[in-house]
Design an enzyme around this catalytic site. Structure first.
Site, short mmCIF file in Angstrom:
data_model
loop_
_atom_site.label_atom_id
_atom_site.label_comp_id
_atom_site.label_asym_id
_atom_site.label_seq_id
_atom_site.Cartn_x
_atom_site.Cartn_y
_atom_site.Cartn_z
N LYS A 175 41.77 38.63 52.17
CA LYS A 175 40.50 38.75 51.47
C LYS A 175 40.08 37.43 50.85
O LYS A 175 40.89 36.51 50.63
CB LYS A 175 40.59 39.83 50.39
CG LYS A 175 41.69 39.63 49.34
CD LYS A 175 41.33 38.69 48.22
CE LYS A 175 42.48 38.48 47.24
NZ LYS A 175 42.19 37.42 46.24
N ASP B 237 45.30 43.98 44.21
CA ASP B 237 44.61 43.75 45.48
C ASP B 237 44.99 44.75 46.57
O ASP B 237 44.36 44.78 47.62
CB ASP B 237 44.92 42.33 45.99
CG ASP B 237 44.32 41.24 45.12
OD1 ASP B 237 43.42 41.56 44.31
OD2 ASP B 237 44.75 40.07 45.25
#
Length: 310
Positions: free
Chosen positions: A17, A145
């Site tokens: 990401k 995350d």
């Protein structure tokens, strides 16, 4: 589902990401910082293959120093597998093979992607049949995350980053990534941020910084406009990362001079993410960087989260 009906192995791919926006609040009593962030999953993946086994083990392959990836309970994928086993009251084990492509300690959530992939792979391997909601709950216990790596796409994250709301992002955004051979410790970056804020005169009882994601960020994503998004890129951890690793700022400026719209430190760094106008522009930036001896990766987003491969 019976054990006999489950597959002998399951292959899951999960994305790294980029935080296109990252606002960080002041350190709380529990040691954590509240966040307001916008994640975008990009086409740089971790592959996790889960195979039946009597006990738990991990092997790691890919372009990575094996000494930088723990193979015990410090590894998020191992913790994910054991957490799922405990939640499902499963008494067997799993042999996890991790094929890494996301930089280790690079600010792109590679370890979180491993954990999300391990949850999905073990759920399928063991036939536990957990819902996406239940997997999200387990993911949130592993790290901020991990839930996003499970879902992918583009999302607003609040709290510790694990409270997700999908964000509409039209079209495709092209990024050039300048990676680093040396990782950067996330706790060290947050600690340096606290020090910098202290030097600037912030007091313990001051109101926390605003953690609202700017509307302009969401509008740019919704419009699919790279130029508008470039104007809104921001990361509160960037100055701390630059302070710890001054060469990162030079890499970012070098990428912009090569033709990127704008650059940003990815998460806590040290990966530099350069947003480009389109695929052709990204290829041009990559070529210019290559001519000056800088290796880089061309990725795009948004892409889906952890998925089982046939």
């Amino acid at each position: 589902m019976s054990v006999a009906a489950t597959p002998a192995s399951v292959h899951v791919r999960a994305p790294g990401k980029i935080n296109v926006y990252l606002g960080v609040g002041d350190r709380q009593d529990d040691g954590y910082h509240p966040l307001a962030t916008v994640f975008q999953a990009v086409s740089l993946y971790e592959d996790v293959i889960a195979r039946r086994a009597a006990d738990f083990s991990i092997t790691v392959t890919g372009d990575v120093d094996p000494d930088t990836v723990p193979l015990d309970d410090r590894n998020l994928a191992m913790r994910a597998a054991k957490l799922l086993a405990a939640a499902a009251d499963y008494h067997g084990g799993v042999a996890l093979e991790i094929r890494k492509s996301v930089p280790v300690a690079g600010g792109m959530g590679g370890g979180s992607a491993d954990a999300a992939a391990a949850l999905v792979a073990c759920d399928a391997l063991w036939g536990t049949g957990f819902s996406q909601v239940r997997l999200h709950e387990l993911a949130a216990r592993l790290g901020a995350d991990v839930p996003f790596a499970l879902h992918g796409g583009t999302a607003v994250g609040t709290g510790r980053g694990d409270q997700l709301n999908p964000a509409l992002a039209r079209g495709r955004f092209d990024w050039i990534l300048i990676t680093s051979d040396e990782g950067l410790s996330t706790p060290a970056v947050y600690s340096r941020l606290d020090e910098i804020r202290g030097i600037d005169g912030a007091l313990a009882d001051d109101p926390p910084p605003s953690l609202d994601v700017p509307v302009a960020v969401l509008h740019a994503l919704r419009a699919g406009n790279a130029e508008d998004l470039a104007e809104t890129l921001a990361n509160d951890l960037e100055d701390a990362a630059f302070d710890l690793r001054p060469e990162l700022e030079q890499r970012l400026l070098h990428g912009v001079r090569a033709g990127a719209l704008r650059g940003i430190v990815s998460g806590s760094g040290p990966t530099i993410a350069l947003l480009c106008a389109d695929p052709e522009s990204a290829q041009h930036v990559q070529a210019v960087l290559r001519e000056t001896g800088v290796d880089s990766l061309h990725v795009h987003g948004p892409v889906p989260g952890a998925r089982i491969l046939a």
